[in-house]
Every structure is written in structure tokens, then in C-alpha cells.
Design an enzyme around this catalytic site. Structure first.
Site, PDB file in Angstrom:
ATOM      1  N   ASP A  39       8.632  92.273 -15.282  1.00  7.51           N
ATOM      2  CA  ASP A  39       9.251  90.648 -15.239  1.00  7.51           C
ATOM      3  C   ASP A  39       9.600  90.212 -14.051  1.00  7.51           C
ATOM      4  OD1 ASP A  39       8.536  91.309 -18.170  1.00  7.51           O
ATOM      5  OD2 ASP A  39      10.758  92.167 -18.542  1.00  7.51           O
ATOM      6  N   GLU A  40       8.910  90.351 -13.122  1.00 10.05           N
ATOM      7  CA  GLU A  40       9.249  89.698 -11.949  1.00 10.05           C
ATOM      8  C   GLU A  40       8.694  88.463 -11.703  1.00 10.05           C
ATOM      9  OE1 GLU A  40       7.685  92.877 -12.011  1.00 10.05           O
ATOM     10  OE2 GLU A  40       9.045  94.161 -11.249  1.00 10.05           O
ATOM     11  N   LYS A  89       5.049  88.243 -12.341  1.00 10.23           N
ATOM     12  CA  LYS A  89       3.773  88.441 -11.836  1.00 10.23           C
ATOM     13  C   LYS A  89       2.744  87.157 -12.407  1.00 10.23           C
ATOM     14  CE  LYS A  89       4.208  92.490 -13.842  1.00 10.23           C
ATOM     15  NZ  LYS A  89       5.502  92.648 -13.914  1.00 10.23           N
ATOM     16  N   GLY A  99       4.263  91.187 -20.902  1.00  9.73           N
ATOM     17  CA  GLY A  99       4.200  89.754 -21.391  1.00  9.73           C
ATOM     18  C   GLY A  99       4.330  88.899 -19.833  1.00  9.73           C
ATOM     19  N   HIS A 100       3.400  88.154 -19.740  1.00  2.75           N
ATOM     20  CA  HIS A 100       3.250  87.321 -18.514  1.00  2.75           C
ATOM     21  C   HIS A 100       3.468  86.007 -18.925  1.00  2.75           C
ATOM     22  CE1 HIS A 100       1.229  91.089 -16.338  1.00  2.75           C
ATOM     23  NE2 HIS A 100       2.379  91.430 -16.687  1.00  2.75           N
ATOM     24  N   GLN A 135       3.912  95.771 -16.042  1.00  2.00           N
ATOM     25  CA  GLN A 135       5.044  96.487 -15.692  1.00  2.00           C
ATOM     26  C   GLN A 135       5.508  96.580 -14.356  1.00  2.00           C
ATOM     27  OE1 GLN A 135       2.527  98.274 -17.897  1.00  2.00           O
ATOM     28  NE2 GLN A 135       3.267  96.797 -19.252  1.00  2.00           N
ATOM     29  N   ARG A 186      13.811  91.071 -26.389  1.00  2.00           N
ATOM     30  CA  ARG A 186      15.154  91.636 -26.120  1.00  2.00           C
ATOM     31  C   ARG A 186      15.718  91.040 -24.863  1.00  2.00           C
ATOM     32  NH1 ARG A 186      13.328  97.982 -25.510  1.00  2.00           N
ATOM     33  NH2 ARG A 186      11.352  96.740 -24.635  1.00  2.00           N
TER      34      ARG A 186
HETATM   35  P1  GDP Z   1       5.930  89.027 -15.625  1.00  2.00           P
HETATM   36  O1  GDP Z   1       5.948  89.972 -16.633  1.00  2.00           O
HETATM   37  O2  GDP Z   1       6.148  89.837 -14.168  1.00  2.00           O
HETATM   38  O3  GDP Z   1       4.845  88.093 -15.633  1.00  2.00           O
HETATM   39  O4  GDP Z   1       7.256  88.054 -15.896  1.00  2.00           O
HETATM   40  P2  GDP Z   1       7.752  87.492 -17.123  1.00  2.00           P
HETATM   41  O5  GDP Z   1       6.868  86.284 -17.473  1.00  2.00           O
HETATM   42  O6  GDP Z   1       7.862  88.300 -18.143  1.00  2.00           O
HETATM   43  O7  GDP Z   1       9.239  86.961 -16.801  1.00  2.00           O
HETATM   44  C1  GDP Z   1       9.425  85.920 -15.989  1.00  2.00           C
HETATM   45  C2  GDP Z   1      10.235  84.840 -16.468  1.00  2.00           C
HETATM   46  O8  GDP Z   1      10.744  84.018 -15.266  1.00  2.00           O
HETATM   47  C3  GDP Z   1       9.316  83.862 -17.154  1.00  2.00           C
HETATM   48  O9  GDP Z   1       9.781  83.371 -18.083  1.00  2.00           O
HETATM   49  C4  GDP Z   1       8.719  82.938 -16.144  1.00  2.00           C
HETATM   50  O10 GDP Z   1       8.494  81.574 -16.765  1.00  2.00           O
HETATM   51  C5  GDP Z   1      10.064  82.543 -15.457  1.00  2.00           C
HETATM   52  N1  GDP Z   1       9.572  82.388 -13.931  1.00  2.00           N
HETATM   53  C6  GDP Z   1       8.650  82.843 -13.062  1.00  2.00           C
HETATM   54  N2  GDP Z   1       9.095  82.407 -11.853  1.00  2.00           N
HETATM   55  C7  GDP Z   1      10.069  81.813 -11.686  1.00  2.00           C
HETATM   56  C8  GDP Z   1      11.027  81.024 -11.028  1.00  2.00           C
HETATM   57  O11 GDP Z   1      10.764  81.079  -9.812  1.00  2.00           O
HETATM   58  N3  GDP Z   1      12.170  80.401 -11.247  1.00  2.00           N
HETATM   59  C9  GDP Z   1      12.431  80.303 -12.613  1.00  2.00           C
HETATM   60  N4  GDP Z   1      13.641  79.988 -12.976  1.00  2.00           N
HETATM   61  N5  GDP Z   1      11.738  81.029 -13.520  1.00  2.00           N
HETATM   62  C10 GDP Z   1      10.554  81.704 -13.213  1.00  2.00           C
HETATM   63  P1  IMO Z   2       5.486  93.200 -17.695  1.00  2.00           P
HETATM   64  O1  IMO Z   2       3.981  93.384 -17.448  1.00  2.00           O
HETATM   65  C1  IMO Z   2       9.467  94.964 -18.596  1.00  2.00           C
HETATM   66  C2  IMO Z   2       9.126  99.123 -20.509  1.00  2.00           C
HETATM   67  C3  IMO Z   2       9.869  99.032 -22.013  1.00  2.00           C
HETATM   68  C4  IMO Z   2      10.453 100.355 -21.838  1.00  2.00           C
HETATM   69  C5  IMO Z   2       9.482 101.103 -21.065  1.00  2.00           C
HETATM   70  C6  IMO Z   2       8.271 102.160 -21.926  1.00  2.00           C
HETATM   71  O2  IMO Z   2       5.774  92.215 -18.671  1.00  2.00           O
HETATM   72  O3  IMO Z   2       6.207  93.222 -16.537  1.00  2.00           O
HETATM   73  P2  IMO Z   2       6.219 101.353 -23.348  1.00  2.00           P
HETATM   74  O4  IMO Z   2       6.330 100.144 -24.476  1.00  2.00           O
HETATM   75  O5  IMO Z   2       5.486 100.506 -22.131  1.00  2.00           O
HETATM   76  O6  IMO Z   2       5.900 102.615 -23.562  1.00  2.00           O
HETATM   77  O7  IMO Z   2       7.922 100.969 -22.914  1.00  2.00           O
HETATM   78  O8  IMO Z   2       8.824 100.127 -20.221  1.00  2.00           O
HETATM   79  N1  IMO Z   2       8.156  97.995 -20.452  1.00  2.00           N
HETATM   80  C7  IMO Z   2       8.499  96.692 -19.867  1.00  2.00           C
HETATM   81  N2  IMO Z   2       9.532  96.123 -19.333  1.00  2.00           N
HETATM   82  N3  IMO Z   2       8.284  94.410 -18.310  1.00  2.00           N
HETATM   83  C8  IMO Z   2       6.973  95.093 -18.955  1.00  2.00           C
HETATM   84  O9  IMO Z   2       5.825  94.404 -18.793  1.00  2.00           O
HETATM   85  C9  IMO Z   2       7.270  96.323 -19.673  1.00  2.00           C
HETATM   86  N4  IMO Z   2       6.297  96.971 -20.340  1.00  2.00           N
HETATM   87  C10 IMO Z   2       6.986  98.014 -20.774  1.00  2.00           C
HETATM   88  O10 IMO Z   2      10.899  98.063 -22.073  1.00  2.00           O
HETATM   89  O11 IMO Z   2      11.568 100.399 -21.023  1.00  2.00           O
HETATM   90 MG    MG Z   3       6.943  90.162 -18.393  1.00  2.92          MG
END
Ligand code: GDP
Ligand code: IMO
Ligand code: MG
Length: 420
Positions: free
Chosen positions: A13-14, A16, A40-41, A223, A302
Site C-alpha cells: 500500500d505504498e 504502487k 488493492g492498487h 504487496q 481494514r
Molecule cells: P498500492 O497497493 O501500493 O497501490 O497502494 P494503495 O492503493 O493500496 O494505497 C495507497 C493509497 O494512497 C490510495 O488510496 C491512493 O489513492 C493514495 N495515494 C497514492 N499516492 C498518494 C499521494 O501522494 N498522496 C495522497 N494523499 N494519497 C496518495
Molecule cells: P498491495 O499490493 C498490504 C498482507 C495481509 C496479511 C499478509 C498475508 O495492495 O500493497 P495474504 O492474503 O496475502 O495471505 O495475507 O499480507 N497483504 C497486504 N498488505 N497490501 C497488500 O497488497 C497486501 N496483500 C496482502 O494483510 O498481513
Molecule cells: Mg494496496
């Protein structure tokens, strides 16, 4: 143009998805290499939000090919729902989406086993996404798993599925005391959905290597490094190699064709699910970061745990992924803080209590002004620049991209990393 890989440097969730979406403007293809619909991207385009779980984040661009490599585990249900969602949003997939015939298939019994195992682990549970990821990879490694290839011949599929689900149902009934799952329903359902996706399935390794010879391919990690099965906070990890080796094993790409590795690093750290998190802030500051950053899981909904940037993890990530530079995301979330800390080091982690010895931090003054949507490095407040430069110096890396908001347009690209 360069081929590049993007890997989350921490616990996922950085941001990506956002960075891949931005870079895909100039890319030719986008490839997922591991994980499944546990990911979840999130992509934001002019206030419209898309969350992709399985399909690469380049799919919104008309001229970008999207490839699901052999290392990804695929739920046909999740695949169909995502395809349908994209179609409803007017996004075409024909001639754009390619899925490896070697992908292993997530069965409903994998999901049931994942959930049953978590319940049985109780307080020691991993906090998985409950998507059947772990059990599916187990069957891959133990050579029992079912691949898209097996679906080409219904008789072979029938035999393999019956035998595998007999084993799953034995575990569900006898070990977990849960209800078994009816094989016939699963078989019919998968065969029906396979017909709808079969036109996307090919032998991807040659296709990916050919795309790379032309250039502009983005390999999109799911991840993060600390969720890697080998290098992460085991057993609180996912079941794949989220790190550099996953790029190669999950696609068959010739590594010599990839010129640049981009780490995706959030300006602070988060973790969703259980397990050690050394720089976690179990206080008001952590809650404030989570509120401003909207830190709620894109897959399971969550609440994400929040803490300061973990530099020890960033250094490890740079080391084991051979990162050329990083994209620092969500700096705008730190706009309001008086002081911002960085966790620079710590000793042993106790995997029973998750306590961490000898935590060390450095603290910098905040910038207390808005960075939201800034597109030029020079326009950043001086203390934000100092924060970025401190990370560069301490981690010995270069911050090549800075994300200043969730929208596609809210980004600073210091260099164009796709250019040779
Ligand atoms: P991923 O799994 O690495 O693709 O990241 P996620 O989508 O799960 O979580 C990143 C969250 O931060 C999402 O809700 C994005 O819309 C949001 N996001 C991404 N880059 C930025 C940013 O630079 N600033 C803010 N405020 N939100 C961002
Ligand atoms: P993205 O690509 C954050 C975590 C779960 C749990 C562990 C194992 O959006 O960054 P799993 O269902 O893979 O066996 O769960 O990994 N986890 C993530 N945490 N971002 C994700 O994906 C994740 N995918 C799995 O919360 O701790
Ligand atoms: Mg994510």
C-alpha cells in the site's frame, strides 16, 4: 525506452498503483508477476477512483498491454468481476489483456482453507486477506495445483480438480471441522467462466521478452518487501516472493533486459494485518497520520496501522531489490505535522510479543504548508526538501519521483526513468 520494475519497499500500500498509472502514460506494457487479488492498487483520475486487484494498473491506457504473468495466482471469479467492472467503465480489454496459461487457479476451497486456518490460529493469526492466496501457492509448490492449461481439457481438469478437492475437503472436515465444498458446482462454475476469459490466455514468457526487447515495460509488484515469503517478517508475510526474484520467476523475463528498479516508499510506514511493525505509532500521531492519509485497506477495508518511515527496512529493500531509485509517495499527508521522525535503526524483534529492542529515531522539523499537487521539486517547502534529502543521504539512494496527492497529475518526476 527502459524496462523497469516497481516494488513496494515496506508492507504494501505504498502507492504502487498510482505510480504505475502515471508512468504507464509513456509505457508499452504493464506486467504483474506475483500475488493475486489480495492486492488493492488505487488509481485516481480526475476525482474518479479505480481499485485494481488483479489486472495491471496500466489497463486504463488504451495503448498499453496488460499482462498477468505466470507467478500470479488467479481467482476466475475475481478476474471476471474486475473485467466486468472495467467494461462497465468503458475500458476495452480486447487485444490489451494477456494472461499466462501457467497461472495457478484459486479455488473456493483455497479460500475456505485460508479462512479456517486463520480462525484456528486465533490470536496468532496472520491477518490474511482471506483470498485463498496461501493455500493456492502451497498447492503450486507441492505440485498439486491447477493451472489455466489444465482447463483446456475438461477431462484432465475434472480428474485434477476431484483429486485436489478431495484433499481440501478432507482437511476442511477432519482437521478444521468446517463444511466441505461441493466439487461439481466448482467445476461447472470455473468451466463456465473459463470460456469467457480463455481468449486472454497465452504462453506469456515469449510475449513478455519480445515486449521488453522493444522497451517501455513496467513490472508492477504487489504487496511489499517485508511481506516477502523469504525476506519479510515471517510468518506474518504473504506466500510469494514480492521482491526482485519474483519479477524473474513470475514472468520468465531475461533480467538483462531490465535497466531500472524503482522502490515505492510511502513518506511514513503502514501495515495492514498482524505482525511486527517496529516504527508503529500506537498513539494520537499514528491515528492522525491514518486519518489524513485515508489509511483504510483497498481490498479488505481494514484500518491500516501507521508509524514513522522505517529506514532500516528501506535500506534492506534497496539492497535486496537492487533499487536504482525510489518514488516517495504521500508526502502531502505529513503537511500539518510540527515534527516528523524517521526510524533509523533497531535491534532484535521479538516475534512472540512484537517488541523491538533499541529503537532509534531522528526528528526533523515539519514544513507546515501544503505540498498537495505540487509538480516541481523547486516549489516544495524547504523542510520538505530537507526531509527528502535526509532520506536520500541516510539510505544512500535517490528520490527520483515524489507523489504529492492521489491524482494522476499530482506528481513530481525529477527524471524520466523510462528514458534510456
Ligand atoms: P498500492 O497497493 O501500493 O497501490 O497502494 P494503495 O492503493 O493500496 O494505497 C495507497 C493509497 O494512497 C490510495 O488510496 C491512493 O489513492 C493514495 N495515494 C497514492 N499516492 C498518494 C499521494 O501522494 N498522496 C495522497 N494523499 N494519497 C496518495
Ligand atoms: P498491495 O499490493 C498490504 C498482507 C495481509 C496479511 C499478509 C498475508 O495492495 O500493497 P495474504 O492474503 O496475502 O495471505 O495475507 O499480507 N497483504 C497486504 N498488505 N497490501 C497488500 O497488497 C497486501 N496483500 C496482502 O494483510 O498481513
Ligand atoms: Mg494496496
Amino acid at each position: 525506452m527502459n524496462n523497469i520494475f516497481l516494488i513496494g519497499t515496506h508492507w504494501g500500500d505504498e502507492g504502487k498503483g498510482k505510480v504505475v498509472d502515471v508512468l504507464s502514460e509513456k509505457a508499452s506494457a504493464c506486467v504483474r508477476f506475483q500475488g493475486g487479488h489480495n492486492a488493492g492498487h488505487t488509481l485516481v483520475i480526475k476525482d474518479k477512483k479505480f481499485i485494481l486487484h488483479l489486472i495491471p494498473s496500466g489497463i486504463l491506457r488504451d495503448n498499453v498491454k496488460s499482462v498477468i504473468g505466470n507467478g500470479v495466482v488467479v481467482s476466475v471469479d475475481a478476474l471476471m468481476s474486475e473485467i466486468n467492472e472495467l467494461k462497465t467503465a468503458g475500458i476495452s480489454l480486447e487485444g490489451k489483456l494477456f494472461i499466462s496459461q501457467n497461472c495457478h487457479i484459486i479455488l473456493p476451497s483455497h479460500i475456505a482453507l485460508d479462512k479456517a486456518r486463520e480462525i484456528r490460529l486465533g490470536k496468532k493469526s496472520i491477518g490474511t486477506t482471506g483470498r485463498g492466496i496461501g493455500p493456492c501457492y502451497e498447492d503450486k509448490v507441492s505440485r498439486k495445483g491447477i493451472r489455466f492449461l489444465d482447463l483446456q481439457n475438461p477431462d484432465i481438469f475434472h480428474k485434477k480438480l476431484s483429486s485436489l478437492m478431495e484433499y481440501h475437503n478432507f482437511l476442511l472436515k477432519e482437521y478444521f471441522h468446517e463444511s466441505p465444498i461441493e466439487v461439481n458446482n466448482v467445476e461447472d462454475e470455473i468451466l463456465k467462466k473459463y470460456e469467457e476469459v480463455s481468449s486472454f490466455i497465452i504462453d506469456t514468457d515469449e510475449y513478455i521478452n519480445d515486449l521488453c526487447k522493444v522497451g517501455g515495460v513496467l513490472f508492477e509488484g504487489a504487496q511489499g518487501t517485508m511481506l516477502d515469503i523469504d525476506h519479510g517478517t515471517f510468518p506474518y508475510v504473504t506466500s510469494s516472493n514480492t521482491t526482485l526474484p519474483g519479477v524473474v520467476s513470475g514472468t520468465g523475463v531475461n533480467m538483462g533486459l531490465i535497466k531500472y528498479g524503482l522502490g515505492i516508499t510511502k513518506a511514513y510506514s503502514t501495515r495492514v494485518g498482524h505482525g511486527p511493525f517496529p516504527s508503529e505509532l500506537k498513539n494520537e500521531i499514528g491515528m492522525k497520520i491514518g486519518e489524513i492519509g485515508g489509511e483504510v485497506g483497498a481490498t479488505t477495508g481494514r484500518t491500516r496501522r501507521c508509524g514513522w518511515l522505517d529506514l532500516k527496512v528501506l535500506k534492506k529493500s534497496i539492497r535486496i531489490n537492487n533499487l536504482s531509485g525510489i518514488a516517495l509517495t504521500k508526502i502531502d499527508v505529513l503537511d500539518q505535522f510540527d515534527e516528523i521522525s524517521i526510524c533509523t535503526n533497531y535491534g532484535q524483534i521479538n516475534y512472540e510479543t512484537f517488541d523491538v529492542q533499541d529503537l532509534e529515531f531522528i526528528t526533523l522539523p515539519g514544513w507546515k504548508s501544503s505540498t498537495l499537487g505540487i509538480r516541481q521539486f523547486d516549489k516544495l517547502p524547504i523542510n520538505a526538501k530537507k526531509y527528502i534529502e535526509t532520506i536520500e543521504n541516510l539510505a544512500n539512494t535517490s528520490v527520483d519521483i515524489i507523489s504529492t496527492g492521489p491524482d494522476r497529475e499530482q506528481i513530481i518526476q525529477k527524471i524520466n526513468i523510462l528514458d534510456d
